[in-house]
Design an enzyme around this catalytic site. Sequence first.
Site, mmCIF file in Angstrom:
data_model
loop_
_atom_site.group_PDB
_atom_site.id
_atom_site.type_symbol
_atom_site.label_atom_id
_atom_site.label_comp_id
_atom_site.label_asym_id
_atom_site.label_seq_id
_atom_site.Cartn_x
_atom_site.Cartn_y
_atom_site.Cartn_z
ATOM 1 N N GLU A 244 -15.737 17.319 13.244
ATOM 2 C CA GLU A 244 -15.214 17.261 14.607
ATOM 3 C C GLU A 244 -13.833 16.612 14.622
ATOM 4 O OE1 GLU A 244 -19.425 17.975 14.457
ATOM 5 O OE2 GLU A 244 -18.302 16.324 13.586
ATOM 6 N N HIS B 212 -3.217 0.411 16.557
ATOM 7 C CA HIS B 212 -2.233 0.691 15.510
ATOM 8 C C HIS B 212 -1.799 2.147 15.445
ATOM 9 C CE1 HIS B 212 -3.236 -3.020 12.812
ATOM 10 N NE2 HIS B 212 -2.972 -3.346 14.061
#
Length: 178
Positions: A76, A103
């Site tokens: 996925e 991040h």
Amino acid sequence: MRIHIATDHAGLEFSTQLMHHLAEAGHDVVDHGPLEYEPLDDYPSFCIRAAQAVVRDQAAGIEALGVVFGGSGNGEQIAANKVHGIRAALVWNIATAELAREHNDANVISIGARQHTFEEAASFIDRFIATPFSGEERHVRRIAQIAAFEADGSLEPDPRVLVARGGEDVDQIDPEAG
């Protein structure tokens, strides 16, 4: 926030629970499938449609993220990452959910529905949604490098080649000149 979700057969029950959980938290949830349990379904189109919707919404100024899941979450994530503008991260704990946003400014997460309880996965998703991108220069720079490669295949110069060639970028060297 609008949350686009997609799954495969392994995550269908999880999907239903997740839609209720996210709606109760005040999110606008859009389900991209599947509609019913089919053990031989093909998840790529569901996940790609969810990822495309995230990109469309974000381009239109709508605050949106995506959640895709299946048995392991690997396929996925790969499918979602094929959509230009998507940064999908495989998440398996609170720290990876947080760091994906903080991040990497991930806009889609993928979770293995067979790897976690619903409560665990919901906590990962909640943390992902709640965590803002840090905007730190080093993270912005790295994301820009990924986007540049995605757009035109460009990469930063290879430092190993620069050293070996006495500081010359291999892309700038004339192969005919020797």
